[in-house]
Design an enzyme around this catalytic site. Structure first.
Site, PDB file in Angstrom:
ATOM      1  N   SER A 157      65.842  45.544  85.856  1.00  0.00           N
ATOM      2  CA  SER A 157      64.848  46.124  86.770  1.00  0.00           C
ATOM      3  C   SER A 157      65.613  46.932  87.807  1.00  0.00           C
ATOM      4  O   SER A 157      66.799  46.662  88.063  1.00  0.00           O
ATOM      5  CB  SER A 157      64.082  45.004  87.470  1.00  0.00           C
ATOM      6  OG  SER A 157      63.419  45.501  88.625  1.00  0.00           O
ATOM      7  N   TYR A 170      62.915  36.815  91.942  1.00  0.00           N
ATOM      8  CA  TYR A 170      62.914  37.862  90.913  1.00  0.00           C
ATOM      9  C   TYR A 170      64.147  38.767  91.064  1.00  0.00           C
ATOM     10  O   TYR A 170      64.861  39.037  90.091  1.00  0.00           O
ATOM     11  CB  TYR A 170      61.624  38.681  91.037  1.00  0.00           C
ATOM     12  CG  TYR A 170      61.457  39.744  89.973  1.00  0.00           C
ATOM     13  CD1 TYR A 170      60.923  39.430  88.724  1.00  0.00           C
ATOM     14  CD2 TYR A 170      61.837  41.058  90.221  1.00  0.00           C
ATOM     15  CE1 TYR A 170      60.776  40.408  87.758  1.00  0.00           C
ATOM     16  CE2 TYR A 170      61.683  42.038  89.260  1.00  0.00           C
ATOM     17  CZ  TYR A 170      61.144  41.705  88.026  1.00  0.00           C
ATOM     18  OH  TYR A 170      61.003  42.676  87.065  1.00  0.00           O
TER      19      TYR A 170
HETATM   20  C1  BGC Z   1      58.638  44.702  88.847  1.00  0.00           C
HETATM   21  C2  BGC Z   1      57.369  45.444  89.205  1.00  0.00           C
HETATM   22  C3  BGC Z   1      57.659  46.528  90.218  1.00  0.00           C
HETATM   23  C4  BGC Z   1      58.856  47.376  89.807  1.00  0.00           C
HETATM   24  C5  BGC Z   1      59.258  48.377  90.895  1.00  0.00           C
HETATM   25  C6  BGC Z   1      59.678  45.685  88.410  1.00  0.00           C
HETATM   26  O1  BGC Z   1      60.848  45.055  88.006  1.00  0.00           O
HETATM   27  O2  BGC Z   1      58.363  43.747  87.836  1.00  0.00           O
HETATM   28  O3  BGC Z   1      56.404  44.542  89.716  1.00  0.00           O
HETATM   29  O4  BGC Z   1      56.520  47.366  90.359  1.00  0.00           O
HETATM   30  O5  BGC Z   1      59.945  46.559  89.502  1.00  0.00           O
HETATM   31  O6  BGC Z   1      59.298  47.791  92.169  1.00  0.00           O
END
Ligand code: BGC
Length: 272
Positions: A157, A170
């Site tokens: 991410s 996260y």
């Molecule tokens: C998340 C999303 C978020 C995106 C940008 C992703 O890894 O799961 O919820 O919109 O990152 O912030």
């Protein structure tokens, strides 16, 4: 003509969390480029079966099967790989993609919410990568299908580098994926295993529905994206196919950001 364009014919790919969002798009794109695909799911089996059926009935695609497995459970991951090998003969590509969010301010975050995110997003990717590597080493080179022994594509991410208030569990899980991926690259590159990550930005999926469900929310989100559009799951699918194919053979140990420029911090365009 179409057949010649297929880059993954004769190969088999496991995509975790493949019954929605990014995982589904990756599975479909990889199937369209000729690979057999395992559609891993943990809930909603009928959706997974439906995706597998659609991939299998397309004559340009490989065959797809749905396999249930909670990626945070070691015995279930081992069983999923065993089923895939029994059915398709081997696994050539692994896309550990399954992930979730349990958001809350850190001072209110329960240990359970911390653990579940780390268990799925990080331990799940470790378990899948480990099984994939074991299978690549067991099977040996197949020069007729790929110049690499196997390919692992971790789904990371933008939050592997962008801190995220209210989402510390996260962000921590994604920050850790980088070092998992790079360590695998360093350790197994000599075996011709390629390990890379894709770091999606804001992609229109159920995980971030609140960020795009109203025009106001979408306007707000676009302020974070220089390219001024939300990503579509297919944006990630196309990159995954290329990273899995020999076209990207010399790419190893890298994260490809697919984020419309989100990691270029557009907040600084008129400030700072
Ligand atoms: C998340 C999303 C978020 C995106 C940008 C992703 O890894 O799961 O919820 O919109 O990152 O912030």
């Amino acid at each position: 003509m179409q057949k010649n364009k297929q880059r993954l014919s004769g190969q088999t790919c496991i995509v975790t969390g493949a019954n929605s969002g990014i995982g589904e798009a990756v599975a479909v794109a990889i199937g369209r480029d000729g690979a057999n695909v395992v559609i891993n799911y943990v809930s909603n089996p009928e959706i997974a079966e439906d995706i597998a059926h659609k991939i299998s009935k397309d004559c340009l695609c490989g065959e797809a099967i749905a396999i249930h497995c909670d990626v945070s459970q070691e015995n279930q991951v081992e069983a999923m790989f065993q089923k895939a090998v029994n059915h398709f003969g081997t696994v050539d590509i692994c896309v550990p993609n399954a992930g979730l969010q349990r958001d809350s301010p850190l001072h209110e975050m329960s240990l359970e919410d911390w653990n579940v995110v780390l268990d799925v997003n990080l331990t799940g990717q470790f378990l899948c990568a480990r099984e994939a590597i074991r299978e690549f080493l067991r099977r040996g080179m197949r020069p007729d299908v790929s110049r690499s022994l196997g390919k692992i594509i971790h789904m990371s991410s933008v939050h592997q580098i962008i801190p995220w208030a209210g989402h510390a569990n996260y962000a921590a899980s994604k920050g850790a994926i980088v070092m998992l991926m790079k360590s695998i690259c360093q350790e197994y590159g000599p075996h011709k295993i390629r390990c890379n990550s894709i770091a999606p930005g804001a992609i229109k999926t159920p995980i971030n529905r609140d960020a795009w469900k109203t025009p106001e929310a979408l306007d707000e989100l676009n302020r974070l994206i220089p390219y001024k559009r939300i990503g579509e799951p297919e944006d990630i699918g196309r990159v995954a196919v290329w990273l899995a194919s020999d076209e990207s053979e010399y790419i190893n140990g890298t994260t490809i950001f697919v984020d419309g420029g989100m990691t270029c911090y557009p907040g600084f365009t008129s400030n700072g």
